[in-house]
Design a protein around this motif. Structure first.
Motif, short mmCIF file in Angstrom:
data_model
loop_
_atom_site.label_atom_id
_atom_site.label_comp_id
_atom_site.label_asym_id
_atom_site.label_seq_id
_atom_site.Cartn_x
_atom_site.Cartn_y
_atom_site.Cartn_z
N THR A 65 6.21 27.31 7.53
CA THR A 65 7.49 27.11 6.86
C THR A 65 8.36 26.24 7.76
OG1 THR A 65 7.37 29.24 5.72
CG2 THR A 65 9.55 28.24 5.92
N LEU A 66 8.93 25.20 7.18
CA LEU A 66 9.79 24.27 7.92
C LEU A 66 11.25 24.69 7.79
CD1 LEU A 66 8.15 20.84 7.02
CD2 LEU A 66 7.62 22.41 8.88
N PRO A 67 12.08 24.24 8.72
CA PRO A 67 13.51 24.58 8.65
C PRO A 67 14.18 23.93 7.44
CG PRO A 67 12.94 23.62 10.80
CD PRO A 67 11.76 23.45 9.91
N PRO A 68 15.30 24.50 6.99
CA PRO A 68 16.04 23.88 5.88
C PRO A 68 16.36 22.42 6.20
CG PRO A 68 16.97 26.03 6.43
CD PRO A 68 15.95 25.72 7.50
N GLY A 69 16.19 21.57 5.21
CA GLY A 69 16.50 20.16 5.36
C GLY A 69 15.43 19.34 6.05
N ASP A 70 14.32 19.96 6.44
CA ASP A 70 13.25 19.26 7.17
C ASP A 70 11.96 19.37 6.36
OD1 ASP A 70 11.31 18.35 8.97
OD2 ASP A 70 12.18 19.41 10.68
N SER A 71 11.32 18.23 6.13
CA SER A 71 10.07 18.22 5.36
C SER A 71 8.94 17.51 6.11
CB SER A 71 10.29 17.53 4.01
OG SER A 71 10.67 16.17 4.21
N ASP A 72 9.13 17.23 7.39
CA ASP A 72 8.18 16.39 8.12
C ASP A 72 7.06 17.22 8.78
OD1 ASP A 72 6.84 14.33 9.28
OD2 ASP A 72 8.53 13.62 10.50
N PHE A 73 6.16 17.74 7.95
CA PHE A 73 5.03 18.48 8.51
C PHE A 73 4.00 17.53 9.11
CE2 PHE A 73 4.52 18.47 3.80
CZ PHE A 73 3.42 17.62 3.69
N SER A 74 3.94 16.30 8.63
CA SER A 74 2.95 15.34 9.16
C SER A 74 3.17 15.08 10.64
CB SER A 74 3.01 14.03 8.39
OG SER A 74 2.59 14.22 7.06
N ASP A 75 4.43 14.91 11.06
CA ASP A 75 4.71 14.68 12.47
C ASP A 75 4.33 15.89 13.31
OD1 ASP A 75 5.92 13.14 14.73
OD2 ASP A 75 7.30 14.87 14.73
N ARG A 76 4.54 17.07 12.79
CA ARG A 76 4.16 18.28 13.53
C ARG A 76 2.65 18.32 13.75
NH1 ARG A 76 8.86 19.25 10.92
NH2 ARG A 76 10.35 20.64 11.96
N TRP A 77 1.88 18.03 12.72
CA TRP A 77 0.42 18.03 12.88
C TRP A 77 -0.03 16.92 13.82
CZ3 TRP A 77 -2.04 22.14 12.58
CH2 TRP A 77 -1.74 23.11 11.63
N ARG A 78 0.61 15.76 13.75
CA ARG A 78 0.27 14.68 14.68
C ARG A 78 0.49 15.13 16.11
NH1 ARG A 78 3.02 11.31 17.52
NH2 ARG A 78 5.00 11.80 16.52
#
Length: 178
Positions: A65-78
């Protein structure tokens, strides 16, 4: 070239399958301490909540689950992939390179599914926790040490013998058939 569309939902909860390039590898469990450290490092840099996770020899499944207002899961996996790869290389382990000279420990992409509601979350979490049995790595989900199932049991969310009778929903959600 096919352009895959990802569903970027700020503050969303997502199910992921992330796979090593060599499906015969056991690098994830061989270096599970380094993988956990990569998760912690990235979580400190770019917060997220790990709702459920299972680490298998050559792939992992996670619900984040990402924080409110944040949708950048791709950067996290990178970042997780990169941190883990650098840590594995630092141990002296051999990691192959692709034709461009880049390390090829991981498959380039990952599979993601946006969690729609509580029922969808439960189905995905059950899939995560039952996966070691599905891959014949354990007789019961509780026998596999690299799983958030143990956290669910400690919290009283699931009983200690959950899935031990094979009754969990084991649909092929989240993985391709090889």
């Amino acid at each position: 070239m096919v352009h895959y569309r990802r569903n970027f939902v700020p503050g969303g909860t997502f199910f992921f399958t992330v796979t090593l390039d060599d499906r015969r590898s056991s690098a994830l469990i061989d270096h599970v301490v380094l993988l956990r450290a990569a998760f912690r490092k990235v979580r400190n840099e770019r917060p997220f909540v790990t709702e459920a996770v299972v680490i298998l020899p050559d792939h992992l499944h996670a619900i984040l689950t990402l924080p409110p207002g944040d949708s950048d899961f791709s950067d996290r996996w990178r970042r997780i992939k990169g941190s883990f790869t650098r840590s594995v290389i630092a141990t002296g382990a051999q990691v192959s390179r692709d034709h461009r000279g880049e390390y090829s420990l991981w498959q380039k992409r990952f599979w993601e599914h946006t969690i729609r509601d509580e029922r969808d979350f439960e189905r995905c979490a059950d899939y995560v926790h039952f996966n070691p049995v599905k891959h014949q790595l354990a007789a019961s989900p509780s026998d596999w040490p690299f799983s958030s199932l143990h956290r669910y049991v400690r919290a009283g969310i699931l009983p200690p013998d959950w899935g031990g009778d094979g009754s969990a929903d084991t649909s092929n959600f989240g993985e391709r058939k090889d």
